[in-house]
Design a protein around this motif. Sequence first.
Motif, PDB file in Angstrom:
ATOM      1  N   UNK A  50       5.508  -0.480 -13.636  1.00  0.00           N
ATOM      2  CA  UNK A  50       5.304  -1.936 -13.358  1.00  0.00           C
ATOM      3  C   UNK A  50       4.477  -2.148 -12.015  1.00  0.00           C
ATOM      4  N   UNK A  51       4.421  -3.540 -11.793  1.00  0.00           N
ATOM      5  CA  UNK A  51       4.053  -3.997 -10.445  1.00  0.00           C
ATOM      6  C   UNK A  51       4.989  -3.677  -9.193  1.00  0.00           C
ATOM      7  N   UNK A  52       6.278  -3.593  -9.582  1.00  0.00           N
ATOM      8  CA  UNK A  52       7.263  -3.268  -8.290  1.00  0.00           C
ATOM      9  C   UNK A  52       7.218  -1.907  -7.708  1.00  0.00           C
ATOM     10  N   UNK A  53       6.549  -0.980  -8.450  1.00  0.00           N
ATOM     11  CA  UNK A  53       6.412   0.341  -8.111  1.00  0.00           C
ATOM     12  C   UNK A  53       5.378   0.504  -7.195  1.00  0.00           C
ATOM     13  N   UNK A  54       4.392  -0.463  -6.875  1.00  0.00           N
ATOM     14  CA  UNK A  54       3.562  -0.508  -5.854  1.00  0.00           C
ATOM     15  C   UNK A  54       3.700  -1.270  -4.544  1.00  0.00           C
ATOM     16  N   UNK A  55       4.908  -2.043  -4.524  1.00  0.00           N
ATOM     17  CA  UNK A  55       5.237  -2.959  -3.583  1.00  0.00           C
ATOM     18  C   UNK A  55       5.181  -2.339  -2.319  1.00  0.00           C
ATOM     19  N   UNK A  56       5.662  -1.256  -2.134  1.00  0.00           N
ATOM     20  CA  UNK A  56       5.601  -0.751  -0.735  1.00  0.00           C
ATOM     21  C   UNK A  56       4.465  -0.270   0.080  1.00  0.00           C
ATOM     22  N   UNK A  57       3.563  -0.087  -0.905  1.00  0.00           N
ATOM     23  CA  UNK A  57       2.105   0.333  -0.443  1.00  0.00           C
ATOM     24  C   UNK A  57       1.111  -0.793   0.030  1.00  0.00           C
ATOM     25  N   UNK A  58       0.245  -0.384   0.842  1.00  0.00           N
ATOM     26  CA  UNK A  58      -0.815  -1.320   1.202  1.00  0.00           C
ATOM     27  C   UNK A  58      -1.806  -1.410  -0.225  1.00  0.00           C
ATOM     28  N   UNK A  59      -2.347  -2.544  -0.687  1.00  0.00           N
ATOM     29  CA  UNK A  59      -3.117  -2.719  -2.039  1.00  0.00           C
ATOM     30  C   UNK A  59      -4.438  -3.569  -1.602  1.00  0.00           C
ATOM     31  N   UNK A  60      -5.242  -2.985  -2.461  1.00  0.00           N
ATOM     32  CA  UNK A  60      -6.622  -3.914  -2.351  1.00  0.00           C
ATOM     33  C   UNK A  60      -6.585  -4.558  -3.720  1.00  0.00           C
TER      34      UNK A  60
END
Length: 237
Positions: free
Chosen positions: A113-123
């Motif tokens: 889910x979306x929360x699993x990428x929260x800690x990363x810088x995202x494009x």
Amino acid sequence: MWRIIVACLSLLAAGPSQAQQLIRLARIADIPDQYVGGEMLRAVYAKLNIKLAFEDVPGKRALALSSAGEVDGEIQRIGTLSSDYPTLIQVTPAINYIEPAVFTTKLRFDVAGWNSIREYSIGIVRGVGSSEAGTRGMARVTATTSLENMIRMLDADRFEVMVTDLFSGLVAVRKLNLQTRIVPLSPPLERIHIYHYLHERHRDLVPKVGKVIAQMEASGELAMLRDALVKQVLSAP
């Protein structure tokens, strides 16, 4: 098979001899899934003897044009669009679906889910509602001008992950010959049903288009057409 589909669409579009109504829709430029959705709608409107034309523009520009009535609507957008753009009327049932996915160069992890990428810088691509909604409130999000621009920025390590629908991302990464460097992680973030929208001046047309979509969905014609279009795009040189 693709030639047969094109021939059938051409015959449908020809229709009776009288002049056809023309509907102009905003299409987000360089997004493969927008091409697929547009061709699906072309088949829908052909059954109503209505011809479609597309205006290829960036995502935010598309919404500016369609909500102001400078074009007649949007090919496909997320289901909550009308709350922000009340002049755009949703056509039901859904015309298509997208599966937002995480692409990366170095990281490997199971997506939950979306929360699993929260800690990363995202494009993300500016104007793509599913990506904007999914990353809302996250600290390090960069909105890019186009899908290809975002891929090049990921390749240059401007951010750690990028988000786009799985199908469009695969096509665009391959187009740039970066498929050995940029890969999607599994599973997709979610599956989102997306809807066709018409400007409010076409309010009377909304139920007619919705009825055709429902009929094509029930018969399996819509799913078959989507599968054929996706395969055609993925197999293109």
